[in-house]
Design an enzyme around this catalytic site. Sequence first.
Site: not given
Length: 465
Positions: A121-122, A165
């Site tokens: 995600k990051t 995010e």
Amino acid sequence: MAPGLPPAMDRPHFIGIGGAGMSGIAKILAQRGARVAGSDARDSATAAALRELGATVHVGHAAAHLADDATCVVVSSAIRADNPELARATELGIPVVHRSDALAALMEGLRPLAVAGTHGKTTTTSMLAVSLAALGLGPSYAIGGDLDAPGSNADHGTGEIFVAEADESDRSFHKYAPEVAIVLNVELDHHANYASMDEIYESFETFADRITPGGTLVVAADHEGARELTRRVAKRGGDLRIVTYGESADADVRITDVTPKGLRSEVTAVIDGTELRFAVSVPGRHYAHNAVAALAAGVALGIPAAELAPALASYTGVKRRLQLKGEAGGVQVVDSYAHHPTEMTADLEAMRGAAADARLLVLFQPHLFSRTQELGREMGEALALADASVVLGIYPAREDPIPGVTSDLIIDAARAAGADVTAAPDKASAPELIAGMARPGDLVLTMGAGDVTDLGPLVLDHLAK
């Protein structure tokens, strides 16, 4: 403001303001003119960056830190009910807002793009933020990690796109209503909040339902969990557009080649019948997949693929995601945030490819007792991909110890898989221990979501000696 939020967030107080998610929201509010205040357990470079924006940041938690005229108190799921500032907010009748509600409020009136799913995600959010900025689109963004300097995890942009995010760990991603959403994978993780895969799928289906009418879900085609989610969402019908990506033959955006180039790679993808080849400035097949997910999502927002693909090369990494910390004595030290077996395997395979004939040594710190209890065997098996490993004690984060759950669960599984593993007597001795194993040409990887990241510079100091 989103429904249920106080009418004003011009004087917010953040409990745990230094956290990755909380600090980003605080930064954007400060940039929008709010009088931001908050507290954190310890001082940090992130706190210093917020102070430079005019925020008041207290060290430690105390009721006196909360101003009587605060318009709301922002908390994350990690804040315990007995926090003195939270208790003081209740006494004063100050509204308490979860950070996900605050983030949802920041997205109001913009075109949100939310990145969810296990593993990446990051990185994917960062790739989008950097590439959209490189194209001059001025995105706002909130990321779970710093791009380069402390406080670079968020920004209030001038454009209409907001990249965020979206955290599924506590179901807070149900608060968002994105125009485009990415789901990287669906796996059983966050065992304190989810008891089964069915609960996980239901949670992601709820997230997909939150996508605005006519919006797009970008979802991986190569992982069974993501494919099952695609099947479930497709059965619901409606006007949601689903775009799959990956190496599978039936992927809508198909990855046809990933070529390692040391600590970077080149990826070839076919999108809307056109083949594109572009650089990814971080190593590993999984990061190439993250870049293609970002590409598909950007195209769904109306950005031409031929413009976005080369812009993705401007992403050069985010802190703790295979970040090169330095070199000493002919040994490179790289930092990895991987803490789930899938992430560990992906990063170890990426570094194995980058290392060529060199040895790969790992200093690993397990994260959470609950995760170790459920996935300790798989973590140990992942460590078998390294030439040798040193394993630290479990980093507890927000959890209390679980009887019988120690790093030995991982060490025993690693040795059973044929791995060369050493238990670190304590954290203080670990840097010298791993440095003593290294030879010129080796790669050392500090790995885990806890404070093992602080040990990289110490490893380099020992190597230099």
